[in-house]
Design an enzyme around this catalytic site. Structure first.
Site, short mmCIF file in Angstrom:
data_model
loop_
_atom_site.label_atom_id
_atom_site.label_comp_id
_atom_site.label_asym_id
_atom_site.label_seq_id
_atom_site.Cartn_x
_atom_site.Cartn_y
_atom_site.Cartn_z
N ASP A 39 33.01 45.49 40.49
CA ASP A 39 34.02 45.49 41.56
C ASP A 39 33.33 45.72 42.90
OD1 ASP A 39 35.92 45.24 39.59
OD2 ASP A 39 36.36 47.39 39.53
N1 URA Z 1 34.80 48.59 35.13
C1 URA Z 1 35.49 48.63 36.28
O1 URA Z 1 36.61 49.08 36.33
N2 URA Z 1 34.87 48.17 37.39
C2 URA Z 1 33.59 47.69 37.39
O2 URA Z 1 33.09 47.31 38.46
C3 URA Z 1 32.90 47.66 36.19
C4 URA Z 1 33.52 48.11 35.07
#
Ligand code: URA
Length: 234
Positions: free
Chosen positions: A102
């Site tokens: 993310d």
């Molecule tokens: N899980 C999440 O919620 N975000 C990420 O970036 C990676 C794994």
């Protein structure tokens, strides 16, 4: 392959700089000084040198990035900076991130142009482990960790697969072997909590090099590449 492409692929310079190097007689193929940027070579057989130093041919490229928050993992250019742009100085075309983090997630992100390895590492059937450091809004109790270990309902068809969950150093460590959308955040929501900070520490056998500052990257060593190749083949 054209020699100017070979030199550009190996980050010797831009096409223009390479032309100048060839004109200056600084590139050799075997014993011969190269004079034609369009000369065809076999990169796996011909010995190409720059100022007498042999250029070892890299068919594929592998980088580890310590992804900072605020940068997106997608390769498409939009309003935000992308992880691929962070490596643009390398001049390697066709790099893709291995899976997505993310925008606000930090830590280990691999980038490669090796499509076979990329596929192996993100394929759901390979169950490659991903370890995260998770800082949460409220403390995570042993009961919550047990639920995370067993698998939780995050609103998909199936609950999450069994995970590893333990407290270490700064917070909760969660090891998952799937890559569902916002998976870690949704898992913590499923136990009534909220993620306030997320960092990936490991993928398969490869750990984030903590010497890398945020936004820093480096090439993987041959040993690290083979660790990943093994890790992607369960
Ligand atoms: N899980 C999440 O919620 N975000 C990420 O970036 C990676 C794994």
């Amino acid at each position: 392959m054209r020699i100017d492409k070979f030199l550009a692929d190996n980050s010797i310079g831009t096409r223009r700089e390479i032309k100048a190097l060839i004109r200056a007689g600084r590139i050799t193929a075997g014993e011969d000084v190269v004079s034609d940027p369009g000369m065809h070579i076999d990169p796996e057989k011909d010995i190409i040198s720059y100022d007498g130093n042999v250029i070892s041919y890299e068919k594929n490229h592998y980088f580890m990035l310590n992804k900072p928050s605020g940068v997106v993992s997608s390769t498409k250019e939009g309003a935000s900076r992308t992880v691929v742009e962070l490596l643009s100085g390398e001049g390697v075309k066709g790099l893709s991130p291995v899976g997505r983090l993310d925008k606000d997630t930090e830590g280990l992100l691999l980038l490669t142009d090796d499509g076979a390895l990329l596929h192996d590492l993100i394929s759901p059937s390979k169950h490659v482990e991903k370890e995260y450091l998770v800082i949460t809004e409220s403390p995570v109790g042993e009961d919550d960790m047990e639920r995370l270990r067993e698998g939780v309902d995050i609103g998909d068809d199936k609950p999450t697969l069994p995970a590893k969950a333990f407290m270490e150093g700064d917070g909760l460590h969660l090891v998952i072997c799937e890559g569902r959308f916002h998976q870690v955040k949704r898992m913590l929501e499923a136990v009534g909590n909220r993620v306030v900070y997320l960092k990936r520490l490991r993928m398969g056998g490869l750990k984030l090099d903590e010497q890398l500052e945020k936004g820093g990257y480096r090439k993987l060593s041959p040993e690290e590449i083979s660790l990943l190749q093994k890790g992607g083949k369960h």
